[in-house]
Design a protein around this motif. Structure first.
Motif, PDB file in Angstrom:
ATOM      1  N   ARG A  87       0.896  -1.051  -0.070  1.00  0.00           N
ATOM      2  CA  ARG A  87       0.004   0.105  -0.091  1.00  0.00           C
ATOM      3  C   ARG A  87       0.855   1.405  -0.004  1.00  0.00           C
ATOM      4  NH1 ARG A  87      -5.040   1.413   4.437  1.00  0.00           N
ATOM      5  NH2 ARG A  87      -5.714   3.148   3.345  1.00  0.00           N
ATOM      6  N   ILE A  96       1.230   4.415  -2.857  1.00  0.00           N
ATOM      7  CA  ILE A  96       1.067   5.963  -2.503  1.00  0.00           C
ATOM      8  C   ILE A  96       2.115   6.721  -2.797  1.00  0.00           C
ATOM      9  CG2 ILE A  96       1.037   7.381  -0.352  1.00  0.00           C
ATOM     10  CD1 ILE A  96      -0.497   5.184   1.269  1.00  0.00           C
ATOM     11  N   ASP A 156       2.269   7.256  -6.970  1.00  0.00           N
ATOM     12  CA  ASP A 156       0.946   7.661  -7.610  1.00  0.00           C
ATOM     13  C   ASP A 156       1.518   8.588  -8.707  1.00  0.00           C
ATOM     14  OD1 ASP A 156      -1.286   9.070  -8.691  1.00  0.00           O
ATOM     15  OD2 ASP A 156      -2.197   8.577  -6.754  1.00  0.00           O
ATOM     16  N   TYR A 188      -2.703   5.373   7.730  1.00  0.00           N
ATOM     17  CA  TYR A 188      -2.857   5.130   6.118  1.00  0.00           C
ATOM     18  C   TYR A 188      -4.135   5.909   5.731  1.00  0.00           C
ATOM     19  CZ  TYR A 188       0.909   1.742   5.385  1.00  0.00           C
ATOM     20  OH  TYR A 188       2.036   1.589   5.364  1.00  0.00           O
ATOM     21  N   ARG A 189      -5.317   5.816   6.504  1.00  0.00           N
ATOM     22  CA  ARG A 189      -6.238   6.407   6.417  1.00  0.00           C
ATOM     23  C   ARG A 189      -6.373   7.793   6.127  1.00  0.00           C
ATOM     24  NH1 ARG A 189      -9.848   9.355   8.601  1.00  0.00           N
ATOM     25  NH2 ARG A 189      -8.808   9.380  10.659  1.00  0.00           N
ATOM     26  N   CYS A 242      -4.395   8.924   2.982  1.00  0.00           N
ATOM     27  CA  CYS A 242      -5.203   8.664   1.699  1.00  0.00           C
ATOM     28  C   CYS A 242      -6.485   9.331   1.633  1.00  0.00           C
ATOM     29  CB  CYS A 242      -5.377   7.112   1.597  1.00  0.00           C
ATOM     30  SG  CYS A 242      -3.997   6.186   1.311  1.00  0.00           S
ATOM     31  N   GLU A 243      -7.163   9.764   2.899  1.00  0.00           N
ATOM     32  CA  GLU A 243      -8.488  10.228   2.562  1.00  0.00           C
ATOM     33  C   GLU A 243      -8.405  11.715   3.144  1.00  0.00           C
ATOM     34  OE1 GLU A 243     -11.143   8.021   5.336  1.00  0.00           O
ATOM     35  OE2 GLU A 243     -10.510   6.440   4.541  1.00  0.00           O
ATOM     36  N   ILE A 302      -3.423  13.687   1.764  1.00  0.00           N
ATOM     37  CA  ILE A 302      -2.931  13.869   0.407  1.00  0.00           C
ATOM     38  C   ILE A 302      -3.859  14.654  -0.538  1.00  0.00           C
ATOM     39  CG2 ILE A 302      -2.285  12.356  -1.514  1.00  0.00           C
ATOM     40  CD1 ILE A 302      -1.267  10.190   0.188  1.00  0.00           C
TER      41      ILE A 302
END
Length: 886
Positions: free
Chosen positions: A685, A689, A692, A819-820, A823-824, A827
């Motif tokens: 994961r 990230i 990307d 991570y949440r 990503c949410e 970023i």
């Protein structure tokens, strides 16, 4: 052709009224002197008028002001009293008139001054209150015979000017030689937090400045005096040097300060601030991490606020260690001997006029230490050094390394710090009004203070022990029981036995001051217990840490509830000028107002940040980010070269990282609880990230593991090895040898600062506070300072502040939430741009974090809290204090 100026017919060359007017016009003595020489040249109808002032050694003259000679010679043209005609005037303390200077045996021609065209000379001594201050000289191009009345009038003019000259010399504000001013700046660490001064040294030789670890003592020592003058002339540095020097002197001499108004009681009996390490600048390597950096910031802010405070520490000849990673990414330690001649240190002088040497008796013999004195702005730092003749070989090595050796080495270092530090103060004639123990390492100082009180006042131990703790402030930083120093009864008796006998107490009674349960003969002596029992003011370093500390030490205070355990908190802060980038400082100067730094600890100062143009703030941040990436690439290449890695690797590292990518920094001690590898929990994961193509992310890591911490080294190796993997080679960089210089670049240039310790094991943390000042955002577990700082809109939080009794579950939850958030929330917000290419939502958070946190977590606020809530009350300086009955 000889001329005689019969027309010079004035009763006074200068009047007192004119001198007063010139003083008001100039403001400063140096400016007044320039006005004076210009007026005298006009009145006397001469081509030149110059003022030469005696230097403090009273053996040399320096040109301080001139009309007619080359202006660049001001401050650089020097002459001994036995040279030249001006020297002859000073030597004889009589006027000297010469109509043809080249025929005089004392004539000396200074080519750089441009005086070859002048033939006649008249010099008279500058005297104030019967003391020679310098020489006043006039010169003419044509030969001129000066009449007696002209000589008399110039003498009268010199008498009128005398007080101005005396003031200039007393305040040391006259123009001194360039190299002397540079050396004066270099010998006081004030330069290390003044951007103008730093740029001066850097501009002398930018490449060498970087190579010598930004050490001005080393830099100036390598450049010949003549070369310094040449470079200063070529680079037009004279005015900058004079400007910075005047500012330094004004800073040191200022008397209308916060401390003068709020801490006057400490002036005769200052605070003695004990710490095992001080992180002041990378060129003085006597620190390892957060505790030392905090101590360095504390003493710097005490200087800025003008709090009478003296730091006491140890001089570690080999410092902590240089960190090098081998081909496998494993940390290797190197220890290098520091050359004291390359440091801004001088021997501390005692009240007997001799260098201070302290002695401490132990059962095994006497340990001696010399004392170094370091100027830190208005404050002094005293460093004890056991590498002296007469010590046993093991004792000469005692202060060689920070946090090195076994328990026996540790207790001897702490005995030297506490007892030796207090004795050093007394040898210098200093009677501290407050003892501030920054962690338990220096706790033995309280025993020495009690012994001193017993001796001075004829008290027994119990009488003195009831008084001294009122003057002791104790700060604890460690939320982990294993992190507190503990010593066996045998070690305590071996090292404190002679002192214990002087105190007149038994070994059991002494051991009781270091035990949670005094009757438990198997319990070791804990330095934190000593600090808590023999202080009347104890504090943790954040609100959350306060609760942890009260729970940890509740057993020391039987009968009290956890909430009533006498441990408060003063949350740590950072020294703003030391960590703020020059570009951000200039932005704040424009929008917060000149002088804002003097009020950086108040909320109102930061309100105007909301009115800064978004584009200006973002452009400033991007320029700092570009500087950071250049620095990282250079360091990465240097690391690779040391490992003899292939040319292709060097070429790759020269291009690694992108200015367009979201840049996340992580830099701290690699202890396992700080979880540097939490972001690696889901490696696939993470790879998606960072790679990307539309929203790339890159990570910068730095930090040292303790030499004996094998698990910490393994975590570090895990991070370093990612640099070699294809999925991470372009966006993962580990920077070796984390120090103040590396930290400064990181906190000034990253977009995000990552901090994910295992809550509640971070006592406070300050690195994220430095990021705040420079517009970076924090992504952190709600621990330490961030638990009381985060408001939902001034950064990002990992988790909700909840913990779990199962460590694996705890780590798993935090890893998933990290991570949440990435990503949410984080970023997407960073890459959400408007038509101008600006991340408006991100910039809004930048402004909010600066406005809401910049003042709260400054060291000025922290030191003001210590002063008002601890120092002044401990020194008996409060005008009103009423406590409710128990």
């Amino acid at each position: 052709m000889t001329h005689s100026h019969e027309a010079t017919d004035v009763s006074h060359v200068l009047t007192l009224e004119e001198i007063t007017n010139l003083t008001e016009e100039g403001g400063k003595p140096a400016d007044t002197l320039m006005n004076v020489v210009a007026l005298i040249a006009t009145r006397f109808r001469t081509d030149v008028c110059s003022a030469y002032l005696l230097e403090p050694d009273r053996s040399n003259l320096v040109l301080a002001a001139t009309l007619g000679l080359h202006p660049r010679c001001i401050g650089t043209l020097r002459m001994p009293l036995n040279e030249g005609l001006a020297g002859m005037v000073a030597e004889q303390v009589l006027p000297v008139a010469v109509d043809d200077v080249k025929s005089h045996p004392r004539f000396k021609y200074f080519r750089e001054s441009g005086e070859e065209v002048y033939q006649s000379f008249l010099g008279v001594p500058l005297i104030d209150r019967g003391i020679l201050q310098g020489v006043l000289v006039v010169q003419t191009k044509d030969r001129r015979v000066f009449r007696d009345d002209e000589i008399r009038m110039l003498v009268e003019a010199a008498n009128q000017v005398g007080p101005v000259v005396s003031e200039a010399r007393t305040l040391d504000r006259f123009i001194a030689p360039v190299q002397e001013r540079l050396w004066s700046l270099a010998r006081n660490l004030w330069w290390s937090w003044d951007h103008d001064c730093i740029s001066l040294f850097r501009d002398l030789d930018p490449t060498r400045w970087r190579q010598v670890n930004q050490n001005p003592i080393t830099l100036l020592g390598e450049i010949p005096l003549g070369e310094i003058e040449r470079r200063a002339a070529e680079l037009v540095l004279h005015s900058r040097i004079n400007y910075v020097y005047r500012r330094q002197q004004e800073y040191l001499l200022a008397d209308r300060t916060w401390g003068a108004a709020n801490a006057g009681v400490l002036r005769p009996r200052p605070v003695a601030y004990f710490s095992a390490e001080f992180g002041l600048h990378e060129s003085l390597p006597i620190y390892s991490g957060g505790l030392g950096i905090l101590a360095g910031d504390h003493i710097k802010s005490a200087s800025d606020l003008d709090i009478p405070l003296i730091g006491i520490g140890l001089f570690y000849g080999q410092g902590y260690f240089l960190q090098r990673l081998d081909q496998n990414g494993w940390q290797r330690e190197e220890y290098l001997q520091t050359d004291v001649n390359q440091l801004p240190m001088q021997p501390a002088i005692g009240k007997n006029g001799e260098p201070v040497v302290v002695e401490i008796e132990t059962r095994g013999g006497t340990v001696r230490a010399k004392v170094w004195r370091v100027k830190v702005g208005r404050c002094d730092l005293l460093l004890l050094d056991s590498n002296v003749a007469g010590n046993a070989p093991e004792d000469r090595e005692l202060t060689s390394r920070l946090y090195g050796g076994d328990g026996r080495t540790r207790i001897r270092q702490e005995l030297l710090l506490g007892v030796g530090g207090f004795r050093a103060l007394r040898a210098m004639g200093i009677s501290p009004g407050v003892l501030h123990l920054n962690e338990g390492h220096s706790g033995f100082a309280v025993f020495e203070a009690i012994r001193n009180r017993m001796q001075e006042e004829g008290l027994d131990f119990d009488g003195a022990a009831s008084q001294v703790p009122r003057e002791v402030v104790f700060t604890t930083h460690t939320p982990v029981p294993a992190g507190h120093d503990r010593f066996s009864p045998d070690l305590i008796e071996e090292h404190l036995g002679p002192l214990r006998e002087q105190l007149g107490i038994s070994q059991e009674k002494l051991m009781g001051f270091g035990r949670e349960n005094p009757s438990d003969h198997n319990e070791q002596f804990c330095m934190t217990v000593l600090g808590l029992l023999l202080s009347r003011r104890a504090n943790a370093v954040s609100s959350l840490h306060c609760g942890v500390s009260r729970a940890m030490w509740r057993g020391l205070f039987p009968g009290r509830t956890e909430e009533s355990v006498p441990i408060g908190h003063i949350t740590n802060g950072v020294h703003v000028p030391s960590w703020l980038a020059p570009q951000m400082c200039r932005l704040y100067d424009r929008h917060l107002g000149i002088g804002w730094q003097e009020h950086s600890g108040t909320a109102r100062t930061w309100e105007e940040i909301e009115n800064v143009d978004d584009g200006e703030l973002w452009e400033t941040h991007l320029s700092l980010k570009a500087q950071l990436l250049d620095f990282v690439r250079r360091r990465a290449r240097e690391q690779s070269e040391r490992r003899n890695e292939p040319k292709e690797t060097l070429q790759h590292l020269g291009k690694v990282l992108s200015p367009d990518a979201l840049t996340i920094g992580f830099a701290r001690r690699f202890a396992t609880y700080k979880r540097a590898n939490l972001v690696l929990a889901d490696i696939q994961r993470l790879a998606s990230i960072v790679n990307d193509p539309k929203r790339p992310v890159q990570f910068l890591f730095a930090g040292k593991a303790h030499p004996h911490d094998e698990p910490g080294k393994k975590v570090l190796q895990q991070i370093a090895e990612l640099m070699r993997e294809a999925n991470f080679a372009n966006n993962f960089v580990f920077i070796e040898d984390y120090d103040i210089n590396v930290g400064r670049h990181l906190v000034q240039g990253v977009d995000v600062w990552l901090n994910n310790p295992r809550r509640p094991l971070e006592a406070s943390g300050t690195s994220g506070q430095k990021v705040v000042l420079n517009g970076g955002l924090n992504l952190s577990v709600l621990d330490g300072w961030w638990a009381e700082a985060y408001d939902g809109l001034n950064g990002f939080a990992i988790g909700t502040g909840r913990t779990h009794s199962n460590m694996d579950v705890h780590d798993s939850r935090d890893g998933n939430d990290l991570y949440r958030v990435l990503c949410e929330e984080l970023i997407p917000l960073y890459y959400q741009r408007d038509r101008d290419g600006l991340p408006r939502g991100w910039i809004k958070r930048m402004k909010r974090t600066i406005r809401t946190l910049g003042w709260r977590f400054s060291a000025d606020r922290m030191v003001m809290d210590y002063t008002q809530k601890c120092y002044v009350p401990a020194a008996g300086g409060t005008s009103s204090e009423i406590k409710a009955p128990c």
